[in-house]
Design an enzyme around this catalytic site. Structure first.
Site, PDB file in Angstrom:
ATOM      1  N   ASN A  91       1.509  -0.380  -0.008  1.00  0.00           N
ATOM      2  CA  ASN A  91       0.313  -0.214   0.826  1.00  0.00           C
ATOM      3  C   ASN A  91      -0.396   1.069   0.392  1.00  0.00           C
ATOM      4  O   ASN A  91       0.077   2.159   0.692  1.00  0.00           O
ATOM      5  CB  ASN A  91       0.726  -0.135   2.305  1.00  0.00           C
ATOM      6  CG  ASN A  91      -0.447   0.215   3.202  1.00  0.00           C
ATOM      7  OD1 ASN A  91      -1.608  -0.001   2.822  1.00  0.00           O
ATOM      8  ND2 ASN A  91      -0.160   0.739   4.380  1.00  0.00           N
ATOM      9  N   TRP A  92      -1.498   0.898  -0.291  1.00  0.00           N
ATOM     10  CA  TRP A  92      -2.200   2.080  -0.836  1.00  0.00           C
ATOM     11  C   TRP A  92      -3.006   2.822   0.220  1.00  0.00           C
ATOM     12  O   TRP A  92      -3.520   3.890  -0.041  1.00  0.00           O
ATOM     13  CB  TRP A  92      -3.140   1.659  -1.969  1.00  0.00           C
ATOM     14  CG  TRP A  92      -2.454   1.113  -3.179  1.00  0.00           C
ATOM     15  CD1 TRP A  92      -1.106   0.899  -3.357  1.00  0.00           C
ATOM     16  CD2 TRP A  92      -3.075   0.710  -4.402  1.00  0.00           C
ATOM     17  NE1 TRP A  92      -0.871   0.385  -4.609  1.00  0.00           N
ATOM     18  CE2 TRP A  92      -2.067   0.263  -5.266  1.00  0.00           C
ATOM     19  CE3 TRP A  92      -4.404   0.678  -4.836  1.00  0.00           C
ATOM     20  CZ2 TRP A  92      -2.335  -0.210  -6.554  1.00  0.00           C
ATOM     21  CZ3 TRP A  92      -4.682   0.207  -6.110  1.00  0.00           C
ATOM     22  CH2 TRP A  92      -3.641  -0.229  -6.957  1.00  0.00           C
ATOM     23  N   GLU A 104      -1.363   2.492  11.622  1.00  0.00           N
ATOM     24  CA  GLU A 104      -2.580   3.316  11.536  1.00  0.00           C
ATOM     25  C   GLU A 104      -3.765   2.560  12.127  1.00  0.00           C
ATOM     26  O   GLU A 104      -4.652   3.146  12.739  1.00  0.00           O
ATOM     27  CB  GLU A 104      -2.836   3.714  10.071  1.00  0.00           C
ATOM     28  CG  GLU A 104      -1.857   4.797   9.630  1.00  0.00           C
ATOM     29  CD  GLU A 104      -1.526   4.769   8.148  1.00  0.00           C
ATOM     30  OE1 GLU A 104      -2.247   4.139   7.369  1.00  0.00           O
ATOM     31  OE2 GLU A 104      -0.504   5.398   7.786  1.00  0.00           O
ATOM     32  N   GLY A 156       4.914   8.125   6.583  1.00  0.00           N
ATOM     33  CA  GLY A 156       4.235   9.271   5.994  1.00  0.00           C
ATOM     34  C   GLY A 156       4.804  10.618   6.417  1.00  0.00           C
ATOM     35  O   GLY A 156       4.190  11.655   6.203  1.00  0.00           O
ATOM     36  N   GLY A 162       4.364   3.051   1.407  1.00  0.00           N
ATOM     37  CA  GLY A 162       3.062   3.720   1.427  1.00  0.00           C
ATOM     38  C   GLY A 162       2.964   4.731   0.307  1.00  0.00           C
ATOM     39  O   GLY A 162       2.709   4.393  -0.847  1.00  0.00           O
ATOM     40  N   GLY A 163       3.214   5.995   0.645  1.00  0.00           N
ATOM     41  CA  GLY A 163       3.036   7.107  -0.296  1.00  0.00           C
ATOM     42  C   GLY A 163       3.635   6.859  -1.672  1.00  0.00           C
ATOM     43  O   GLY A 163       2.971   7.102  -2.697  1.00  0.00           O
TER      44      GLY A 163
END
Ligand code: PEP
Length: 256
Positions: free
Chosen positions: A9-10, A97, A173, A234-235
């Site tokens: 997930n960018w 988010e 995150g 993610g990251g």
């Protein structure tokens, strides 16, 4: 029996040219990626160019969201058909988010999930508790509510096309990862809840991904858990080396 999914997930990262560089590195160094299901979720603006650069590779693309209406006066929204037309096979729905910053609710998650399925996209529905909810002993009540609301009125046949991402909000995150025991417990309970809502055969088939600070150093341990069928990353998905290491961990876990 449940093929591992490694999905990146960018979020709101990577312009088209940055996305192309990242994908070129993934294709060059990714190795046996077809042994797991690899998905990348660029921002809407880069979807088509990522699709083009991936070409014949086994990597698929996902959108990070979609709107449920087919067309009309919905300024700023993107329809299911528009997403599908970019080459997407998957769509992430209800990321924390979006829930926290953009007013997403279990009801809108349900509308988006239903719309995605209607057009033939495979939803990755995100659920997860906040730290406050975990600390006050409400984790499983929250997860159950998110599953009941988000998956309301889905047929078993449709549910078999859905994957769930368990993403404890406190782990996204933050560098804090759920322990193996916490992840396995949550995934097992999620599957049991699915079995109470859909036929057992469907619950056994649904892939439940873990998300929350997954990185090369913890991926193998998490991906080897019996009810963890992949990762939503993610990251670490923004760095080709780290993402490839996580894919390799997935390939190892697949062979266990
Ligand atoms: C995510 O955005 O879904 C996520 C899990 O992020 P991170 O890996 O950075 O915690």
């Amino acid at each position: 029996m449940r093929k591992i999914i490694i999905a990146g997930n960018w979020k709101m990262n990577n312009t088209i040219s940055q996305a192309q560089d990242l994908m070129a590195a993934l294709i060059k160094n990714g190795g046996d990626m077809h042994k797991v299901e690899v998905i990348v979720a660029p921002p809407f603006t880069a979807l088509r160019s990522v699709y083009d650069i991936l070409g014949q590779s086994s990597v698929h693309i996902a959108a990070q969201n979609l709107f449920w209406e087919e067309s009309g006066a919905y300024t700023g929204e993107v329809s299911p058909m528009m997403v599908k037309e970019t080459g997407c096979k998957w769509v992430i729905i209800g990321h924390s988010e979006r829930r926290q910053l953009f007013g997403e609710t279990n009801d809108t998650v349900n509308k988006r999930t239903t719309a995605a399925l209607r057009i033939g996209l495979k939803p990755i529905v995100c659920i997860g508790e906040t730290l406050e909810e975990r600390d006050s002993g409400q984790t499983f009540e929250v997860l159950n509510r998110q599953l009941e609301g988000g998956l309301k009125d889905l047929t078993g046949e449709n549910m078999a096309k859905v994957s769930i991402a368990y993403e404890p909000v406190w782990a996204i995150g933050t560098g804090k990862t759920a322990t193996s025991a916490q992840a396995q417990e949550a995934h097992e309970k999620i599957r049991a809840k699915l079995a109470s809502m859909f036929p057992q055969g469907v619950a056994d088939k649904v892939r439940i991904l873990y998300g929350g600070s997954m990185k090369p150093s913890n991926a193998l341990e998490l991906l080897s858990l019996p009810d963890v069928d992949g990762g939503l990353v993610g990251g670490a998905s923004l760095n080709a080396h780290d993402f490839i290491e996580i894919i390799k961990a997935g390939i190892k876990a697949e062979q266990l």
